[in-house]
Design a protein around this motif. Structure first.
Motif, PDB file in Angstrom:
ATOM      1  N   GLU A 267      47.422   0.011  17.356  1.00 53.80           N
ATOM      2  CA  GLU A 267      48.772   0.560  17.558  1.00 53.80           C
ATOM      3  C   GLU A 267      48.704   2.079  17.791  1.00 53.80           C
ATOM      4  N   HIS A 268      47.885   2.755  17.004  1.00 53.80           N
ATOM      5  CA  HIS A 268      47.744   4.207  17.162  1.00 53.80           C
ATOM      6  C   HIS A 268      47.300   4.564  18.579  1.00 53.80           C
ATOM      7  N   TYR A 269      46.314   3.820  19.101  1.00 48.27           N
ATOM      8  CA  TYR A 269      45.752   4.129  20.422  1.00 48.27           C
ATOM      9  C   TYR A 269      46.308   3.209  21.519  1.00 48.27           C
ATOM     10  N   ILE A 270      47.531   2.717  21.357  1.00 42.36           N
ATOM     11  CA  ILE A 270      48.137   1.742  22.281  1.00 42.36           C
ATOM     12  C   ILE A 270      48.126   2.233  23.739  1.00 42.36           C
ATOM     13  N   ASP A 271      48.299   3.541  23.931  1.00 43.23           N
ATOM     14  CA  ASP A 271      48.335   4.111  25.297  1.00 43.23           C
ATOM     15  C   ASP A 271      46.990   3.967  26.019  1.00 43.23           C
ATOM     16  N   LEU A 272      45.922   3.743  25.266  1.00 36.90           N
ATOM     17  CA  LEU A 272      44.581   3.666  25.862  1.00 36.90           C
ATOM     18  C   LEU A 272      44.092   2.219  25.992  1.00 36.90           C
ATOM     19  N   LYS A 273      45.011   1.278  25.785  1.00 35.94           N
ATOM     20  CA  LYS A 273      44.661  -0.148  25.746  1.00 35.94           C
ATOM     21  C   LYS A 273      43.870  -0.628  26.967  1.00 35.94           C
TER      22      LYS A 273
ATOM     23  N   VAL B 211      38.563   1.544  18.768  1.00 34.83           N
ATOM     24  CA  VAL B 211      39.231   0.913  17.629  1.00 34.83           C
ATOM     25  C   VAL B 211      38.206   0.595  16.528  1.00 34.83           C
ATOM     26  N   LYS B 212      37.055   0.080  16.937  1.00 36.41           N
ATOM     27  CA  LYS B 212      35.991  -0.255  15.973  1.00 36.41           C
ATOM     28  C   LYS B 212      35.525   1.009  15.230  1.00 36.41           C
ATOM     29  N   TYR B 213      35.363   2.069  15.976  1.00 40.14           N
ATOM     30  CA  TYR B 213      34.951   3.377  15.411  1.00 40.14           C
ATOM     31  C   TYR B 213      35.965   3.871  14.381  1.00 40.14           C
ATOM     32  N   ILE B 214      37.237   3.806  14.706  1.00 42.56           N
ATOM     33  CA  ILE B 214      38.278   4.311  13.793  1.00 42.56           C
ATOM     34  C   ILE B 214      38.335   3.479  12.506  1.00 42.56           C
TER      35      ILE B 214
ATOM     36  N   ALA C 288      53.572  13.038  18.521  1.00 41.99           N
ATOM     37  CA  ALA C 288      53.471  13.421  17.111  1.00 41.99           C
ATOM     38  C   ALA C 288      54.500  12.666  16.284  1.00 41.99           C
ATOM     39  N   LYS C 289      55.725  12.569  16.793  1.00 43.34           N
ATOM     40  CA  LYS C 289      56.776  11.847  16.050  1.00 43.34           C
ATOM     41  C   LYS C 289      56.391  10.388  15.867  1.00 43.34           C
ATOM     42  N   ARG C 290      55.882   9.776  16.930  1.00 46.03           N
ATOM     43  CA  ARG C 290      55.488   8.364  16.856  1.00 46.03           C
ATOM     44  C   ARG C 290      54.341   8.175  15.852  1.00 46.03           C
ATOM     45  N   GLU C 291      53.338   9.055  15.952  1.00 42.73           N
ATOM     46  CA  GLU C 291      52.151   8.909  15.101  1.00 42.73           C
ATOM     47  C   GLU C 291      52.461   9.207  13.629  1.00 42.73           C
ATOM     48  N   ILE C 292      53.307  10.189  13.367  1.00 38.58           N
ATOM     49  CA  ILE C 292      53.675  10.504  11.975  1.00 38.58           C
ATOM     50  C   ILE C 292      54.417   9.319  11.359  1.00 38.58           C
ATOM     51  N   GLY C 293      55.287   8.697  12.150  1.00 28.99           N
ATOM     52  CA  GLY C 293      56.013   7.508  11.672  1.00 28.99           C
ATOM     53  C   GLY C 293      55.075   6.346  11.391  1.00 28.99           C
ATOM     54  N   LEU C 294      54.048   6.227  12.228  1.00 24.84           N
ATOM     55  CA  LEU C 294      53.083   5.130  12.083  1.00 24.84           C
ATOM     56  C   LEU C 294      52.188   5.317  10.853  1.00 24.84           C
ATOM     57  N   TRP C 295      51.753   6.538  10.615  1.00 24.59           N
ATOM     58  CA  TRP C 295      50.788   6.799   9.533  1.00 24.59           C
ATOM     59  C   TRP C 295      51.441   7.163   8.206  1.00 24.59           C
ATOM     60  N   PHE C 296      52.661   7.674   8.268  1.00 26.24           N
ATOM     61  CA  PHE C 296      53.349   8.074   7.025  1.00 26.24           C
ATOM     62  C   PHE C 296      54.755   7.489   6.952  1.00 26.24           C
ATOM     63  N   PRO C 297      54.865   6.138   6.946  1.00 25.96           N
ATOM     64  CA  PRO C 297      56.197   5.525   6.846  1.00 25.96           C
ATOM     65  C   PRO C 297      56.883   5.903   5.533  1.00 25.96           C
ATOM     66  N   GLU C 298      56.092   6.308   4.542  1.00 27.09           N
ATOM     67  CA  GLU C 298      56.647   6.697   3.234  1.00 27.09           C
ATOM     68  C   GLU C 298      57.264   8.087   3.248  1.00 27.09           C
TER      69      GLU C 298
ATOM     70  N   GLN D  95      42.138   7.080   3.893  1.00 30.13           N
ATOM     71  CA  GLN D  95      42.375   5.636   3.887  1.00 30.13           C
ATOM     72  C   GLN D  95      41.510   4.872   4.879  1.00 30.13           C
ATOM     73  N   ASN D  96      41.215   3.626   4.542  1.00 30.75           N
ATOM     74  CA  ASN D  96      40.593   2.715   5.498  1.00 30.75           C
ATOM     75  C   ASN D  96      41.677   2.244   6.449  1.00 30.75           C
ATOM     76  N   VAL D  97      41.277   1.973   7.689  1.00 30.68           N
ATOM     77  CA  VAL D  97      42.252   1.632   8.724  1.00 30.68           C
ATOM     78  C   VAL D  97      42.075   0.178   9.151  1.00 30.68           C
ATOM     79  N   GLU D  98      43.167  -0.579   9.128  1.00 25.44           N
ATOM     80  CA  GLU D  98      43.167  -1.963   9.621  1.00 25.44           C
ATOM     81  C   GLU D  98      43.078  -1.948  11.146  1.00 25.44           C
ATOM     82  N   GLN D  99      42.439  -2.972  11.713  1.00 24.61           N
ATOM     83  CA  GLN D  99      42.281  -3.045  13.168  1.00 24.61           C
ATOM     84  C   GLN D  99      43.629  -2.949  13.908  1.00 24.61           C
ATOM     85  N   ALA D 100      44.628  -3.697  13.435  1.00 26.62           N
ATOM     86  CA  ALA D 100      45.936  -3.703  14.115  1.00 26.62           C
ATOM     87  C   ALA D 100      46.582  -2.316  14.097  1.00 26.62           C
TER      88      ALA D 100
END
Ligand code: GTP
Ligand code: MG
Length: 148
Positions: A47-53, A62-65, A123-133, A38-43
């Protein structure tokens, strides 16, 4: 069993390393619970890399991702978070051991081809973020051949 979020970053996708990454996790005995290109939206990347803000490289990261599609995956198995990080190798590819994914396939820290969750909590946070389905449900037939 433990789960981790593994992501092939845009450079890994563009360089044709999707199969190589999947092969290594699969051959180890871990099994795939979810996968999408998938293509990734900036927001979403922010959110994925929030800890590195606060890091100076955050904007570039963020631009790279967001620069090309990523492959988002969930892998499952005993100690998959920490062992997955070993399979991936150190953050800076020049410090990653040969035999690890980063050690074998990349050079720059800003083009290190793959992401892996750094703790069970992340992992729990990231799985929820990327696979809400949610994830695929199945009973892997390899189970008794991998675990005693
Ligand atoms: P991920 O699995 O991607 O989270 O990598 P990591 O856990 O090994 O490292 P960390 O979470 O500290 O950093 C996340 C990502 O930011 C790294 O994988 C790099 O792509 C990028 N990054 C980290 N440090 C630097 C840096 O000093 N410069 C640049 N340009 N990028 C960095
Ligand atoms: Mg990290």
């Amino acid at each position: 069993l433990e789960q981790t979020y593994i992501m092939i970053k845009p450079d890994g996708v563009q360089r044709g390393l999707i199969g190589e990454v999947i092969k290594r996790f699969e051959a180890k005995g871990y099994y795939l619970r979810a996968l999408k290109l998938q293509n990734v939206e900036q927001a979403h990347a922010e959110e994925h890399y929030i800890d590195l803000k606060s890091k100076p490289f955050y904007g570039g990261l963020v631009k790279y991702i967001c620069s090309a599609p990523v492959v988002a995956m969930v892998w499952e198995g005993k100690s998959v978070v920490s062992t997955g990080r070993k399979i991936i190798g150190a953050t800076n590819p020049l410090a990653s051991e040969p035999g690890t994914i980063r050690g074998d396939f990349c050079i720059d820290v800003g083009r290190n081809i793959i992401h892996g969750s750094d703790s069970v909590e992340s992992a729990k946070r990231e799985i929820g973020l990327w696979f809400p389905e949610g994830l695929a449900e199945y009973k892997p037939h390899i189970f008794p051949w991998v675990y005693e």
